[in-house]
Design a protein around this motif. Structure first.
Motif, PDB file in Angstrom:
ATOM      1  N   ALA A 126      54.788  -2.006  28.140  1.00  0.00           N
ATOM      2  CA  ALA A 126      53.641  -1.470  28.866  1.00  0.00           C
ATOM      3  C   ALA A 126      52.671  -2.546  29.321  1.00  0.00           C
ATOM      4  CB  ALA A 126      52.915  -0.455  27.985  1.00  0.00           C
ATOM      5  N   ALA A 127      52.061  -2.318  30.483  1.00  0.00           N
ATOM      6  CA  ALA A 127      51.078  -3.251  31.030  1.00  0.00           C
ATOM      7  C   ALA A 127      49.696  -3.039  30.425  1.00  0.00           C
ATOM      8  CB  ALA A 127      51.004  -3.103  32.543  1.00  0.00           C
ATOM      9  N   GLY A 128      49.365  -1.802  30.072  1.00  0.00           N
ATOM     10  CA  GLY A 128      48.095  -1.541  29.407  1.00  0.00           C
ATOM     11  C   GLY A 128      46.956  -1.142  30.316  1.00  0.00           C
ATOM     12  N   MET A 129      47.247  -0.574  31.482  1.00  0.00           N
ATOM     13  CA  MET A 129      46.177  -0.094  32.351  1.00  0.00           C
ATOM     14  C   MET A 129      45.519   1.149  31.745  1.00  0.00           C
ATOM     15  SD  MET A 129      47.883  -0.505  36.112  1.00  0.00           S
ATOM     16  CE  MET A 129      49.316   0.460  35.606  1.00  0.00           C
ATOM     17  N   LEU A 130      44.212   1.133  31.688  1.00  0.00           N
ATOM     18  CA  LEU A 130      43.439   2.285  31.230  1.00  0.00           C
ATOM     19  C   LEU A 130      42.803   2.890  32.469  1.00  0.00           C
ATOM     20  CD1 LEU A 130      41.793   0.583  28.114  1.00  0.00           C
ATOM     21  CD2 LEU A 130      43.963   1.837  28.231  1.00  0.00           C
ATOM     22  N   ALA A 131      43.556   3.761  33.128  1.00  0.00           N
ATOM     23  CA  ALA A 131      43.203   4.187  34.480  1.00  0.00           C
ATOM     24  C   ALA A 131      43.136   5.702  34.601  1.00  0.00           C
ATOM     25  CB  ALA A 131      44.211   3.612  35.470  1.00  0.00           C
ATOM     26  N   PRO A 132      42.164   6.339  33.962  1.00  0.00           N
ATOM     27  CA  PRO A 132      42.085   7.797  34.062  1.00  0.00           C
ATOM     28  C   PRO A 132      41.784   8.288  35.472  1.00  0.00           C
ATOM     29  CG  PRO A 132      40.153   6.902  32.936  1.00  0.00           C
ATOM     30  CD  PRO A 132      41.124   5.788  33.069  1.00  0.00           C
ATOM     31  N   VAL A 133      41.192   7.423  36.318  1.00  0.00           N
ATOM     32  CA  VAL A 133      40.917   7.821  37.691  1.00  0.00           C
ATOM     33  C   VAL A 133      42.108   7.522  38.586  1.00  0.00           C
ATOM     34  CG1 VAL A 133      39.400   7.503  39.683  1.00  0.00           C
ATOM     35  CG2 VAL A 133      38.440   7.490  37.372  1.00  0.00           C
ATOM     36  N   ALA A 134      42.600   6.274  38.551  1.00  0.00           N
ATOM     37  CA  ALA A 134      43.698   5.885  39.432  1.00  0.00           C
ATOM     38  C   ALA A 134      44.976   6.657  39.152  1.00  0.00           C
ATOM     39  CB  ALA A 134      43.962   4.382  39.315  1.00  0.00           C
ATOM     40  N   GLU A 135      45.147   7.156  37.923  1.00  0.00           N
ATOM     41  CA  GLU A 135      46.363   7.878  37.571  1.00  0.00           C
ATOM     42  C   GLU A 135      46.340   9.340  38.009  1.00  0.00           C
ATOM     43  OE1 GLU A 135      49.190   6.994  36.374  1.00  0.00           O
ATOM     44  OE2 GLU A 135      48.816   4.909  35.836  1.00  0.00           O
ATOM     45  N   VAL A 136      45.205   9.791  38.520  1.00  0.00           N
ATOM     46  CA  VAL A 136      45.117  11.189  38.961  1.00  0.00           C
ATOM     47  C   VAL A 136      46.009  11.403  40.179  1.00  0.00           C
ATOM     48  CG1 VAL A 136      43.610  12.873  40.064  1.00  0.00           C
ATOM     49  CG2 VAL A 136      42.837  11.671  38.032  1.00  0.00           C
TER      50      VAL A 136
ATOM     51  N   PRO B 286      46.888  19.466  36.376  1.00  0.00           N
ATOM     52  CA  PRO B 286      45.532  19.797  35.941  1.00  0.00           C
ATOM     53  C   PRO B 286      45.307  19.687  34.441  1.00  0.00           C
ATOM     54  CG  PRO B 286      46.737  21.786  36.531  1.00  0.00           C
ATOM     55  CD  PRO B 286      47.583  20.631  36.968  1.00  0.00           C
ATOM     56  N   THR B 287      46.350  19.857  33.619  1.00  0.00           N
ATOM     57  CA  THR B 287      46.133  19.760  32.171  1.00  0.00           C
ATOM     58  C   THR B 287      46.164  18.312  31.684  1.00  0.00           C
ATOM     59  OG1 THR B 287      48.504  20.082  31.741  1.00  0.00           O
ATOM     60  CG2 THR B 287      47.104  22.041  31.746  1.00  0.00           C
ATOM     61  N   LEU B 288      46.651  17.400  32.508  1.00  0.00           N
ATOM     62  CA  LEU B 288      46.710  15.995  32.119  1.00  0.00           C
ATOM     63  C   LEU B 288      45.381  15.278  32.341  1.00  0.00           C
ATOM     64  CD1 LEU B 288      48.384  13.549  31.154  1.00  0.00           C
ATOM     65  CD2 LEU B 288      49.147  13.236  33.527  1.00  0.00           C
ATOM     66  N   TYR B 289      44.659  15.621  33.428  1.00  0.00           N
ATOM     67  CA  TYR B 289      43.430  14.913  33.773  1.00  0.00           C
ATOM     68  C   TYR B 289      42.408  14.894  32.638  1.00  0.00           C
ATOM     69  CZ  TYR B 289      45.274  16.198  38.424  1.00  0.00           C
ATOM     70  OH  TYR B 289      46.070  16.419  39.504  1.00  0.00           O
ATOM     71  N   PRO B 290      42.090  16.061  32.023  1.00  0.00           N
ATOM     72  CA  PRO B 290      41.070  16.035  30.966  1.00  0.00           C
ATOM     73  C   PRO B 290      41.457  15.142  29.795  1.00  0.00           C
ATOM     74  CG  PRO B 290      41.470  18.279  31.721  1.00  0.00           C
ATOM     75  CD  PRO B 290      42.553  17.440  32.305  1.00  0.00           C
ATOM     76  N   LEU B 291      42.742  15.087  29.475  1.00  0.00           N
ATOM     77  CA  LEU B 291      43.190  14.211  28.390  1.00  0.00           C
ATOM     78  C   LEU B 291      42.949  12.748  28.740  1.00  0.00           C
ATOM     79  CD1 LEU B 291      46.540  16.020  27.573  1.00  0.00           C
ATOM     80  CD2 LEU B 291      44.671  15.701  25.933  1.00  0.00           C
ATOM     81  N   MET B 292      43.280  12.362  29.990  1.00  0.00           N
ATOM     82  CA  MET B 292      43.099  10.980  30.402  1.00  0.00           C
ATOM     83  C   MET B 292      41.620  10.598  30.409  1.00  0.00           C
ATOM     84  SD  MET B 292      46.032  10.273  33.307  1.00  0.00           S
ATOM     85  CE  MET B 292      45.273  11.308  34.567  1.00  0.00           C
ATOM     86  N   VAL B 293      40.792  11.483  30.928  1.00  0.00           N
ATOM     87  CA  VAL B 293      39.364  11.190  31.002  1.00  0.00           C
ATOM     88  C   VAL B 293      38.765  11.076  29.601  1.00  0.00           C
ATOM     89  CG1 VAL B 293      37.131  12.133  31.703  1.00  0.00           C
ATOM     90  CG2 VAL B 293      39.069  12.216  33.279  1.00  0.00           C
ATOM     91  N   GLU B 294      39.104  11.995  28.722  1.00  0.00           N
ATOM     92  CA  GLU B 294      38.569  11.959  27.362  1.00  0.00           C
ATOM     93  C   GLU B 294      39.026  10.701  26.636  1.00  0.00           C
ATOM     94  OE1 GLU B 294      36.310  13.106  24.139  1.00  0.00           O
ATOM     95  OE2 GLU B 294      36.334  13.878  26.199  1.00  0.00           O
ATOM     96  N   SER B 295      40.291  10.319  26.811  1.00  0.00           N
ATOM     97  CA  SER B 295      40.792   9.119  26.149  1.00  0.00           C
ATOM     98  C   SER B 295      40.090   7.875  26.679  1.00  0.00           C
ATOM     99  CB  SER B 295      42.301   9.000  26.344  1.00  0.00           C
ATOM    100  OG  SER B 295      42.879   8.174  25.351  1.00  0.00           O
ATOM    101  N   GLY B 296      39.844   7.854  28.002  1.00  0.00           N
ATOM    102  CA  GLY B 296      39.114   6.730  28.574  1.00  0.00           C
ATOM    103  C   GLY B 296      37.730   6.578  27.971  1.00  0.00           C
ATOM    104  N   LYS B 297      37.057   7.690  27.708  1.00  0.00           N
ATOM    105  CA  LYS B 297      35.727   7.653  27.100  1.00  0.00           C
ATOM    106  C   LYS B 297      35.765   7.092  25.679  1.00  0.00           C
ATOM    107  CE  LYS B 297      33.947  11.638  29.688  1.00  0.00           C
ATOM    108  NZ  LYS B 297      33.497  13.063  29.573  1.00  0.00           N
TER     109      LYS B 297
END
Length: 442
Positions: free
Chosen positions: A111-121, A126-137
Motif C-alpha cells: 500500500a502507498a498510504g494515501m489518506l484520501a476520504p475526499v479524493a476516494e469519493v 453511499p455507505t462507504l463515504y461516512p466510514l472514510m470521512v470518520e476515519s480521516g478525522k
C-alpha cells in the motif's frame, strides 16, 4: 503534529537479470538487512513454545459477547487491521496474541498510504463515504499515539493532495466529481493547470486542470506497521491461524498451523482474504471476499530532481486513475492498478500503464530508478465496504477493506475493538449497519 521521517521501503529489490514480480521465497530469506531486523523482532525465540492467552496471564474463559468483561483476545492476521486492533485492545488492558505466518506481507506491504476520504469519493458508494470521512478525522490522533508509544516515526504527513486531469474529457470527469464532493460538504478547491504547475513545477503540459484537496494526507504503511510490531513485541506469533476452537457454541481460541492451540476470551478474524478460509466460521455466515490485485512501483528520484513532487499527485488519465506519493527519503510510490484476473505477480501491462499515465502528468517520472515492483491482492466485498462485527459468541470478524484498508484502519480497528469490548453501541448506528458482516448472508 505531523511526523515526517525516513521511509521504510525495503521491499523486494530489482537486481540485474531478475524478472520483476513477486518473489515466492519465504519473506525472511528474501528480505534486505533492514527487513531481517524487522522480522527478527516478531519471531518467537528459537525453540520456544507457542504463546497462548493462558500463558500470558489471561483469566479463565468467560461468556464473551454477553457483556461480561474479557481479559484476553487472539487475533488471526498481522496486516494493518489486525495489528491496529491488537494495539487498541492492548491499550484497554487485554492480553493480546496475534497469529500470522508472515506479518505485514500482504496488502499492507504494497500500500502507498494515501489518506484520501475526499479524493476516494466516487458515485454509488453511499455507505462507504461516512466510514472514510470518520476515519480521516481519527487519523491524526491515531497516528500520533502509535508514534509516541513506539518511539518510531510513522510517516504521517499533513500536506494536501492535487488531483489532475490528463485531457479535456478527464477534466469534465473531475468537474463532475467535484460537484458530488461539494454536495457532500467536502472541502475541495478548483485550481488552474498554471496554478498547479506553479505549486508543483514537475507537472508537465499533460496536466490540463486540477483540484486541491487540503484534507487528504498520507501515512507510510510500512512504518506504521513497524511501529505497531514494536509495541506488540512477542505477542505476534509466526504461525497461520487454521481453525476456530469452540467450547459448545462459543469461540474460545484459534488452532495454529504449528499444531498449537491459542486460547482466549475473544477471537478476532482479521486475516484479509484468508479470513474466509479459516475453518469453523458459522454456517449462516457468508463472507464473499474476492481478490482485487494492484500493481505498485517504488522509485528513487535522482538528487538533481528532488523533490520530484511535494504532495500526493493523483490523476485521471483517459479515465484511468494514477497516483504519485512522495516519501521523505526522496523516493516515490507509483500506483496502482486495480484488476480482477488470475495473474498473481506484477502485470507487465500494469507497469506500462502506470508509467505511461504518470509520465503524462509528471514527465520526470521516467528519469527515476525503479527499485521495487509489487503486486498484492486486496480483500474486496461485493459493495467494497468492510465486514466488521460479532458473528458468534466470542467470535468477531474484520475483513473486506478493498482498496481502502490503510485509510479505514483508524475507524476499522476502533469498531472491531469496540465490538470485542462490548462497546459497539458507542458508535454511530449507521456505521455499524454499513459494516454488518451478515449483510450478504441468507
Amino acid at each position: 503534529m505531523a511526523a515526517i521521517g525516513k521511509s521504510y521501503d525495503g521491499g523486494v529489490p530489482i537486481s540485474a537479470g531478475a524478472v520483476p514480480g513477486i518473489d515466492e521465497t519465504p519473506l525472511a530469506e528474501r528480505a534486505s538487512n533492514a527487513d531481517r531486523f524487522y522480522l527478527m523482532r516478531v519471531m518467537p525465540p528459537e525453540g520456544g513454545m507457542a504463546v497462548n492467552a493462558a500463558a500470558m496471564g489471561a483469566a479463565s474463559i468467560g461468556e464473551g459477547g454477553t457483556g461480561d468483561p474479557s481479559s484476553s483476545v487472539v487475533i488471526a492476521g498481522a496486516g494493518i487491521i489486525g495489528l491496529a486492533t491488537a494495539w487498541r485492545l492492548l491499550r484497554q488492558g487485554l492480553e493480546v496474541t496475534v497469529l500470522d505466518a508472515e506479518p505485514v506481507s500482504g496488502a499492507t506491504f504494497a500500500a502507498a498510504g494515501m489518506l484520501a476520504p475526499v479524493a476516494e469519493v466516487v458515485w454509488d458508494q453511499p455507505t462507504l463515504y461516512p466510514l472514510m470521512v470518520e476515519s480521516g478525522k481519527l487519523y491524526r490522533d491515531f497516528a500520533q499515539a502509535i508514534a509516541e508509544e513506539s518511539g518510531h516515526d510513522v510517516g504521517y504527513i499533513e500536506n494536501s493532495t492535487f488531483v489532475c486531469a490528463g485531457d479535456a474529457a478527464d477534466r469534465q470527469t473531475l468537474s463532475e466529481l467535484v460537484e458530488l464532493q461539494h454536495d457532500m460538504g467536502m472541502e475541495i478547491n478548483r485550481i488552474t493547470a498554471t496554478e498547479a504547475r506553479r505549486a508543483e513545477p514537475a507537472l508537465g503540459p499533460g496536466c490540463v486542470g486540477a483540484v486541491d484537496i487540503p484534507g487528504d494526507h498520507q501515512v507510510n504503511p510500512r512504518l506504521l506497521a513497524d511501529a505497531l510490531l514494536t509495541i506488540l513485541e512477542d505477542r505476534v506469533i509466526r504461525t497461520r491461524a487454521q481453525e476456530v476452537i469452540y467450547d459448545s457454541d462459543r469461540a474460545i481460541g484459534l488452532r495454529g498451523a504449528d499444531g498449537n492451540d491459542y486460547l482466549a476470551d475473544e477471537v478476532v478474524l482479521a486475516a484479509g482474504l484468508n479470513t474466509a478460509d479459516i475453518t469453523g466460521l458459522p454456517e449462516n455466515l457468508n463472507l464473499p471476499l474476492r481478490p482485487v490485485y494492484g500493481d505498485v512501483l517504488r522509485l528513487r528520484v535522482p538528487a538533481r530532481l528532488q523533490p520530484l513532487v511535494t504532495r500526493t499527485i493523483r490523476g485521471v488519465v483517459q479515465g484511468r486513475p494514477v497516483y504519485i506519493v512522495p516519501r521523505a527519503d526522496g523516493t516515490v510510490v507509483l500506483g496502482a492498478t486495480s484488476r480482477e484476473d488470475d495473474l498473481t505477480g506484477v502485470s507487465a501491462e500494469g507497469v506500462h500503464q502506470l508509467l505511461r499515465d504518470a509520465y503524462r502528468l509528471v514527465p520526470g517520472i521516467l528519469d527515476c530508478e525503479i527499485y521495487e515492483m509489487t503486486a498484492r491482492a486486496r480483500p474486496g466485498s461485493p459493495d467494497d465496504v468492510p465486514m466488521i462485527g460479532r458473528v458468534a459468541p466470542g467470535l468477531t470478524v474484520s475483513t473486506g477493506y478493498f482498496r481502502h484498508g490503510i485509510l479505514l484502519t483508524a475507524i476499522g480497528s476502533k469498531l472491531t475493538a469496540d465490538v470485542v469490548a462490548g462497546r459497539e453501541n458507542d458508535n454511530n448506528p449507521a456505521l455499524l449497519s454499513a459494516v454488518d458482516p451478515f449483510r450478504f448472508s441468507d
